[in-house]
Design a protein around this motif. Structure first.
Motif, short mmCIF file in Angstrom:
data_model
loop_
_atom_site.label_atom_id
_atom_site.label_comp_id
_atom_site.label_asym_id
_atom_site.label_seq_id
_atom_site.Cartn_x
_atom_site.Cartn_y
_atom_site.Cartn_z
N ARG A 1 64.93 36.01 58.42
CA ARG A 1 64.13 35.02 59.14
C ARG A 1 63.36 35.76 60.24
O ARG A 1 63.97 36.26 61.19
CB ARG A 1 64.98 33.92 59.75
N PRO A 2 62.03 35.87 60.10
CA PRO A 2 61.25 36.58 61.12
C PRO A 2 61.21 35.82 62.43
O PRO A 2 61.43 34.60 62.48
CB PRO A 2 59.86 36.68 60.49
N GLN A 3 60.91 36.54 63.48
CA GLN A 3 60.87 35.94 64.82
C GLN A 3 59.86 34.79 64.89
O GLN A 3 60.05 33.83 65.64
CB GLN A 3 60.52 37.02 65.85
N ARG A 4 58.80 34.91 64.12
CA ARG A 4 57.84 33.81 63.98
C ARG A 4 57.43 33.73 62.52
O ARG A 4 57.48 34.73 61.81
CB ARG A 4 56.62 34.02 64.89
N PRO A 5 57.05 32.56 62.03
CA PRO A 5 56.69 32.42 60.62
C PRO A 5 55.52 33.34 60.24
O PRO A 5 54.60 33.55 61.02
CB PRO A 5 56.29 30.94 60.50
N LEU A 6 55.59 33.90 59.04
CA LEU A 6 54.53 34.76 58.52
C LEU A 6 53.73 34.02 57.46
O LEU A 6 54.30 33.32 56.62
CB LEU A 6 55.13 36.03 57.90
N ARG A 7 52.44 34.21 57.47
CA ARG A 7 51.59 33.67 56.41
C ARG A 7 51.37 34.77 55.38
O ARG A 7 50.94 35.87 55.71
CB ARG A 7 50.24 33.22 56.99
N TYR A 8 51.70 34.47 54.13
CA TYR A 8 51.53 35.43 53.06
C TYR A 8 51.24 34.67 51.78
O TYR A 8 51.34 33.45 51.71
CB TYR A 8 52.76 36.32 52.91
N ALA A 9 50.86 35.40 50.75
CA ALA A 9 50.56 34.80 49.45
C ALA A 9 51.56 35.29 48.42
O ALA A 9 52.11 36.40 48.54
CB ALA A 9 49.14 35.17 49.02
N ALA A 10 51.82 34.48 47.42
CA ALA A 10 52.70 34.89 46.32
C ALA A 10 52.17 36.18 45.71
O ALA A 10 50.97 36.31 45.44
CB ALA A 10 52.77 33.80 45.26
N GLY A 11 53.06 37.16 45.51
CA GLY A 11 52.68 38.44 44.95
C GLY A 11 52.51 39.54 45.98
O GLY A 11 52.43 40.71 45.61
#
Length: 324
Positions: free
Chosen positions: A124-134
């Motif tokens: 669980r990162p310190q804050r949410p990360l935005r990423y895409a599948a793959g």
């Protein structure tokens, strides 16, 4: 004519500098090799520019770059380059990723074995990360070692990150990973890659997801992303693994049972030639995503092309084992 890396240092060779260190490098030497031979420990996986794990920032001077389109324009403007695709041709000062500066703290939530050689790591990162599948992230351990790992988690599902670590090769990073416990802290870098992905306009096309070993991780994420976006065309997922190593076999079978247009195949490694022989004719609209060892990706890419799949509809990510 370029000078051999094995030749004695020449006073005219370019100088490479990192921090307080400065040393001569044979002209034309791959930047990644020059840095790692000096003990810098620059992470890498594919050595083809796809994974983007070997990013370094050029502070003074510029290398010869064979992939001028990567990384993205904003990073290039700031001096970031892919060390595996650059050659040292003049004096150069670089800075690599610093986990204290570039890494986001992430707490270990769980560590468990999915198969004898596949370790699942949930963070669980310190804050949410935005990423895409793959996509994948760099993960740093408490000793500052970094490795790129594909994300098996589904973007936006929750703030947890999931990775499937291939532990067949007993490297320093995986040795440390085996000792991790819930509550420990690692660091993760920004999302990288994008060679493997799902696009909304593929919804009616046949989708083939072909993986070997822990190469299943990003395709597991892509599969669920496709279904979340309402993919209507047939989906074929094939996972090639050694006996006892089809680590997502049951979740895949359950998913196929609830989605009639999803076909799951779980052949064992010694059946690869049978799998290749079965790729005779590929429907032209098909999109195919491949992930696994270099040999697996090369073999299937060649066979898919011979079976009629246009190269522009084939997305691949191949990984090389680290020698430590």
């Amino acid at each position: 004519m370029s000078v051999s890396d094995d030749s004695p240092a020449d006073p005219g060779w370019p100088r490479l500098a990192v921090g307080a260190r400065r040393w001569p490098v044979a002209p034309g030497t791959l930047l990644l090799d020059a840095l790692n031979r000096a003990g810098l420990g620059i992470p890498y996986s594919c050595r083809a520019g796809a994974c983007q794990a070997c990013l370094v920032q050029c502070l003074e001077g510029m290398p010869e770059d064979v992939l001028p389109g990567l990384p993205d324009p904003a990073r290039r403007a700031a001096g970031w380059r892919l060390a595996c695709q650059c050659r040292v041709v003049g004096d150069l000062r670089v800075a690599d990723h610093d986990p204290a500066r570039d890494g986001l703290p992430a707490q270990v939530l769980a560590v468990d074995w999915l198969a004898p050689s596949v370790l699942r790591l949930r963070l669980r990162p310190q804050r949410p990360l935005r990423y895409a599948a793959g996509q994948h992230l760099l993960v740093w351990n408490d000793e500052g070692q970094a490795r790129p790992y594909s994300l098996a988690s589904l973007p936006g599902e929750d703030d947890r990150l999931e990775f499937h670590l291939d532990c067949r090769h007993d490297g320093g990073f995986t040795r440390r990973a085996r000792l991790l416990r819930p509550g420990d802290t690692l660091r993760v870098g920004p999302p990288l890659g994008g060679g493997l992905r799902y696009e909304a306009d593929w919804q009616d096309a046949p989708l083939w997801l072909l993986a070997a070993g822990a190469g299943l991780a990003p395709l597991w994420s892509v599969l669920r992303e496709a279904l979340r976006q309402g993919h209507r065309g047939p989906i074929r997922l094939l996972h090639l693994a050694r006996p006892g190593e089809h680590y997502l076999g049951e979740p895949l079978r359950q998913l196929a049972a609830s989605h009639p247009h999803v076909q799951v195949e779980l052949p064992e490694t010694d059946a690869l030639q049978t799998v290749l022989a079965g790729l005779r004719i590929v429907p032209r609209p098909t999109r195919a995503l491949l992930c696994g060892s270099l040999a697996f990706v090369d073999d299937l890419s060649r066979r898919l092309y011979m079976a009629g799949l246009p190269r522009t509809q084939l997305l691949t990510e191949a990984f090389l084992p680290r020698v430590e």
